[in-house]
Design a protein around this motif. Structure first.
Motif, short mmCIF file in Angstrom:
data_model
loop_
_atom_site.label_atom_id
_atom_site.label_comp_id
_atom_site.label_asym_id
_atom_site.label_seq_id
_atom_site.Cartn_x
_atom_site.Cartn_y
_atom_site.Cartn_z
N ASP A 115 59.28 53.17 70.32
CA ASP A 115 59.38 53.50 68.91
C ASP A 115 59.09 52.25 68.10
N ASP A 116 58.92 52.42 66.81
CA ASP A 116 58.69 51.25 65.98
C ASP A 116 59.89 50.98 65.10
N SER A 144 54.87 42.15 69.89
CA SER A 144 54.61 43.58 69.84
C SER A 144 54.87 44.18 71.21
N GLN A 183 52.71 48.28 69.52
CA GLN A 183 53.50 48.45 68.31
C GLN A 183 53.99 47.10 67.81
N THR A 212 57.40 46.79 61.67
CA THR A 212 56.39 47.73 61.19
C THR A 212 55.87 47.32 59.82
#
Length: 459
Positions: free
Chosen positions: A9-10, A385, A389, A393
């Motif tokens: 997930d971010d 990252s 990702q 964000t």
């Protein structure tokens, strides 16, 4: 079998990266409920079969993550032992406690022995003279009036609204508990109780008076381990969802449900602690892990209590019983040890409303990945990252607040956080659109930043 992990997930709620150091053995503690997948705080709920007490099968729990306090697992239905996942321990903090979900599976010896005693012709308590002809399930007998506010009076008021749930899925039958949320048939329980249906199985609800009704799943979310089901009936007596934000340590509480298949069981205790980070994973419910800012209680909770209400002295629901602690190395939940965990009613109310309205729920994010290998003070935002990702964000809540890769988050609204799970549950306890104040350290300099949480749809 270890629960599969969701895609990266971010945000803060992305699955933790593999720990850099194995966790030290936890003190001897045994979860009261069958265990879920091995997660730092895997909560497990157990449900009880309708009718004659079922023969629950022991569940297996995974190790809990340590953020300085014992953690718990939600009650959940799990048929295979969960693989343990090692988590690191911070110097100077308490040892990690393994948690387990408490959903029950039909089968096992406990319920069998009880039902055998009733069926084989041997003398039982039922044959003894009694002073009244009451309802065995609710414990109400003629002339047994009790003072308002007594445990007996509270139990009499609450029991008619608590149900047992039996679920049939691809892997067989499991059981759990729940309670009436609305008079038009809506019932609240744990996601792990109904997860075995996979959206295609069946659920059967049994009320305290013996009535049975088929139920359909209205909506469920593994992110908060909550589910709403509905029976085709009106005029039910709902329980009131109280204000869990007003609960304090030491408050008296009742846990109500069907542990080990014994319907309409009431146990008492106190609120032992608040804000316990509980991470729950359910092998049967999919890849998502639930992060819960749990209420801890010493009221006896056992497999089958999953989804049942935790009641305060006013007869209102302040929590949904979901997990218990278990000793390190234990492969199965062995029973109550006075460490049970419940989802706060404030969270349950918001999530239940969403599930009834749309069948789906949402949760808040800040848009940052966490470095779970970090062993210093606070919680570190990843400086790299992951699978394409970004650590922070772009134009997400954290980015707009000035948080950068490598920053260390020390507290949320003044509450110190020392482990990634503690930070995650503190955020998950809020709602999308809420603003939180994070204490952040950058290159040795500390500052407070205001972050407005963003909405993401639950899986």
């Amino acid at each position: 079998m270890t629960a599969p992990s969701r895609p990266d997930d971010d945000d803060l709620f992305a699955p933790p990266e593999p720990p850099a150091h194995p966790a030290e053995p936890a003190p001897p503690v045994v979860p009261v409920v069958p265990a879920l997948p091995a997660s730092p705080f895997p909560p497990t709920l157990s449900s009880t079969p309708s009718g004659v007490p079922p023969r629950p099968a022991a569940e297996h729990a995974g190790p809990a993550v340590d953020h300085g306090e014992p953690t718990a697992t939600a009650l959940g239905t799990v048929r295979a032992p969960a693989a343990a996942s090692a988590r690191r321990r911070r110097p100077g903090t308490a040892a990690v406690v393994a948690l387990a979900l408490v959903a029950g599976a039909v089968g096992g010896f406990a319920g069998g022995r009880i039902s055998d005693a009733l069926d084989d012709g041997r003398p039982t308590d039922a044959a003894l003279p009694t002073s009244g002809t009451g309802n065995a399930a609710t414990g109400a007998s003629a002339g047994a009036a009790r003072p308002d506010g007594s445990v007996a009076a509270l139990a009499a008021d609450v029991l008619p609204s608590v149900v047992s749930i039996q679920v049939t899925g691809a892997d067989g039958v499991s059981t759990g508990s729940g309670f009436v949320l609305r008079e038009d048939g809506y019932i609240l329980t744990n996601n792990h109780v109904v997860a075995p249906t996979g959206g295609k199985g069946s659920a059967r609800v049994t009320f305290s008076d013996g009535r049975e009704r088929d139920a359909k799943v209205v909506g469920r979310t593994a992110d908060y381990d909550l589910a709403v089901i509905k029976v085709d009936e009106d005029g039910l007596e709902p329980l009131v969802l109280g204000d869990s934000d007003e609960v304090v340590v030491g408050d008296p509480v009742l846990a109500v449900g069907a542990p080990l298949g014994l319907d309409s069981t009431v146990t008492t205790g106190i609120v032992s602690a608040l804000h316990r980070p509980v991470q729950a994973g359910d092998e049967t419910g999919g890849a998502t892990t639930a992060f819960i800012d749990a209420i801890q209680t010493d009221a006896a909770i056992n497999p089958g209590n999953s989804g049942g209400p935790l009641i305060d002295a006013d007869g209102e629901v302040v929590g949904i019983n979901s997990a218990i602690a278990q000793p390190p190395g234990a492969l199965a939940a062995t029973g109550n040890i006075g460490l049970g965990f419940a989802i706060p009613s404030a969270q349950a109310r918001h999530t239940a409303e969403q599930l009834i309205e749309s069948g789906h729920a949402t949760y808040p994010v800040i848009g940052a990945l966490l470095d779970t290998s970090y062993a210093g003070e606070g919680v570190k935002v990843s400086d790299a990252s992951r699978q394409g990702q970004a650590a922070v964000t772009p134009d997400g809540p954290a980015d707009r607040a000035g948080i950068r890769p490598g920053d260390v988050i020390l507290s949320v609204d003044g509450r110190p956080v020392t482990m990634s799970d503690a930070l995650i549950v503190a955020i998950r306890a809020r709602q999308p659109g809420d603003a939180v104040t994070l204490r952040v350290r950058t290159d040795g300099q500390e500052r407070d930043v205001r972050v407005v949480l963003q909405e993401r749809e639950s899986e």
